[in-house]
Design a protein around this motif. Structure first.
Motif, mmCIF file in Angstrom:
data_model
loop_
_atom_site.group_PDB
_atom_site.id
_atom_site.type_symbol
_atom_site.label_atom_id
_atom_site.label_comp_id
_atom_site.label_asym_id
_atom_site.label_seq_id
_atom_site.Cartn_x
_atom_site.Cartn_y
_atom_site.Cartn_z
ATOM 1 N N ASN A 1 0.862 -1.323 0.094
ATOM 2 C CA ASN A 1 0.110 -0.023 -0.290
ATOM 3 C C ASN A 1 0.769 1.243 -0.023
ATOM 4 N N HIS A 2 1.603 1.409 -0.710
ATOM 5 C CA HIS A 2 2.722 2.415 -0.724
ATOM 6 C C HIS A 2 3.642 2.412 -2.248
ATOM 7 N N LEU B 1 -1.768 -1.107 -3.969
ATOM 8 C CA LEU B 1 -3.159 -0.666 -3.294
ATOM 9 C C LEU B 1 -3.045 0.878 -3.180
ATOM 10 N N ASP B 2 -4.185 1.504 -3.195
ATOM 11 C CA ASP B 2 -4.210 2.945 -2.642
ATOM 12 C C ASP B 2 -4.071 3.028 -1.211
ATOM 13 N N ASP C 1 -7.231 4.587 0.600
ATOM 14 C CA ASP C 1 -8.684 4.490 0.470
ATOM 15 C C ASP C 1 -8.895 2.879 0.709
ATOM 16 N N LYS D 1 -11.462 1.062 -1.524
ATOM 17 C CA LYS D 1 -10.846 0.769 -2.881
ATOM 18 C C LYS D 1 -10.030 -0.417 -2.771
ATOM 19 N N ALA D 2 -9.454 -0.410 -1.778
ATOM 20 C CA ALA D 2 -8.353 -1.654 -1.732
ATOM 21 C C ALA D 2 -8.979 -3.012 -1.541
ATOM 22 N N GLU E 1 -10.187 -4.455 -4.625
ATOM 23 C CA GLU E 1 -9.487 -4.751 -5.544
ATOM 24 C C GLU E 1 -8.941 -6.284 -5.083
#
Length: 409
Positions: free
Chosen positions: A329-330, A347-348, A351, A354-355, A358
């Motif tokens: 996530n980065h 991943l965002d 959010d 949203k993650a 996905e």
């Protein structure tokens, strides 16, 4: 070559933690070098003064009991670092050496390394695993200007006295050179232990069958520290969203750290604990291969702080070694790798809904999973295999001590 290897938190495969130092040291021994590791014993038990010596696959390991865990106060942790700095300096100075090597964190390990190298009149090589004091300053954990000055002075001291610096990521190398331009610096990231993570399908089937909550369901795993920097609650929230789409998804957390209880409480609050989310205390490194072998996807998270993007997390390379896609996530160099190769998901960072969406999609996409597994395996073999990176590591040591001939020639 006789090498004194200082690592405050050294682990072998029977312990819970990264085994970079063990793997490098045992390969040095296999090539004819002599290695003395100086480290701490942080296992629970009665405090005893004095050194205990063991032999790990030909590596002589000197242990001094200095209690430490992530639940300690900042002051207590600083005391543990200072205590090891003093006893390690005394021990290292008494050992014969052609080269002294020290690996952070903490940054204070540079002090006994430099002292021993000067007394023995041999080269010193320093390894940077985390960029101090830049990262804790960015996180807001190091606010005191005096402590900032001391930490910056320690970093300058380490880089100035090192024949060469090894950095675990390109961003860390940039940080070293930005602080002290001209410092000889080589990037050697963490590695994929391909042999360790080669697990047969029968063991994976037995693992899955042995847990009623898992069976043949898709499984996301997180293995490693649950510290303040990791932000594992991000994944708990993402899985809360994902299981609204697909209730059969499962999430296994294997680790320890200061955020264990808050993470567990969040999972319980969201109604996931014991059903979707399962939490296991840390396990020896030797038990991780079957867990990752049973995983559909692995994961690695940090809080949304750009300085943390330069990390070189063991869990990332363990996933590659196990030929498993990994979700992070980065941004940063590992995100670029995943985007370029398709070996996982980026991943965002903010959010979690949203993650979660996905994750729900990709944990069931067999075509994508097969391609991602292949990409992860290629990265492990072609760029990050332990043997490949060890050759770079040994080359650094021989550049630092060119008059000592390679033992294996």
């Amino acid at each position: 070559m006789r090498i004194v290897y200082i690592h405050q938190y050294y682990c072998n495969p029977g312990m819970a933690g990264g085994i970079r130092s063990y793997e490098q040291a045992r390969r040095l021994v296999a090539r004819g070098h002599t290695v003395d590791v100086i480290t701490t014993d942080i296992t629970p038990g009665t405090r005893e003064l004095g050194w205990r010596t063991t032999v790990d696959d030909g590596i002589t390991v000197h242990w001094f009991r200095v209690p430490y865990d992530n639940h300690m106060s900042f002051a207590r942790r600083i005391r543990a670092f200072a205590e090891f700095m003093v006893v390690a300096a005394a021990k290292a100075a008494r050992l014969r050496a052609d080269l002294v090597f020290a690996t952070s964190t903490p940054l204070t390990v540079a002090v006994p390394g430099v002292i021993a190298a000067r007394l023995r009149r041999v080269p010193f090589v320093f390894e940077v695993r985390d960029l101090w004091p830049e990262v804790p300053i960015e996180m807001g954990a190091l606010r005191n200007p005096v402590l900032r000055g001391v930490a910056g002075g320690l970093a300058n001291f380490a880089y100035r006295n090192a024949s060469e610096v090894i950095a675990l990521s390109p961003g860390m190398a940039d940080g070293v050179v930005a602080r002290r331009p001209g410092t000889p610096t080589t990037v050697i990231p963490n590695a994929a232990d391909l042999d360790l993570f080669a697990v047969g399908p029968e063991r994976v089937r037995a693992f899955r069958a042995g847990h009623d909550w898992l069976g043949d369901r898709p499984l996301l795993v997180y293995t490693g520290a649950l510290g303040v920097v990791n932000g594992v609650e991000y994944l708990v929230r993402a899985m809360h969203t994902a299981t609204k789409v697909d209730p059969d998804l499962r999430f296994l957390i294997v680790g320890h750290g200061k955020e264990w209880e808050p993470t567990k409480s969040l999972a319980a609050e969201l109604g996931l604990l014991g059903t979707v989310v399962h939490m296991w205390e840390k396990v020896p490194k030797s038990e991780l291969p079957v867990i990752l072998g049973a995983a559909t996807m692995s994961s690695s998270t940090v809080r949304p702080i750009p300085g943390l993007w330069n990390n070189s997390a063991n869990k990332f390379f363990d996933a590659l070694a196990a030929s498993r896609p990994i979700a992070i996530n980065h941004g940063g160099w590992m995100a670029d790798l995943l985007t370029e190769t398709g070996a996982g998901l980026v991943l965002d960072p903010a959010d979690t809904e949203k993650a979660g969406a996905e994750l729900a999609t990709h944990l069931r996409d067999e075509r994508w999973l097969a391609q991602a597994r292949d990409a992860a395996h290629r990265l492990a073999v072609e760029q990050f295999s332990r043997d490949l990176l060890f050759d770079k590591f040994e080359a650094v040591l021989h550049r630092a001590a060119p008059d000592i001939q390679p033992a294996h020639l």
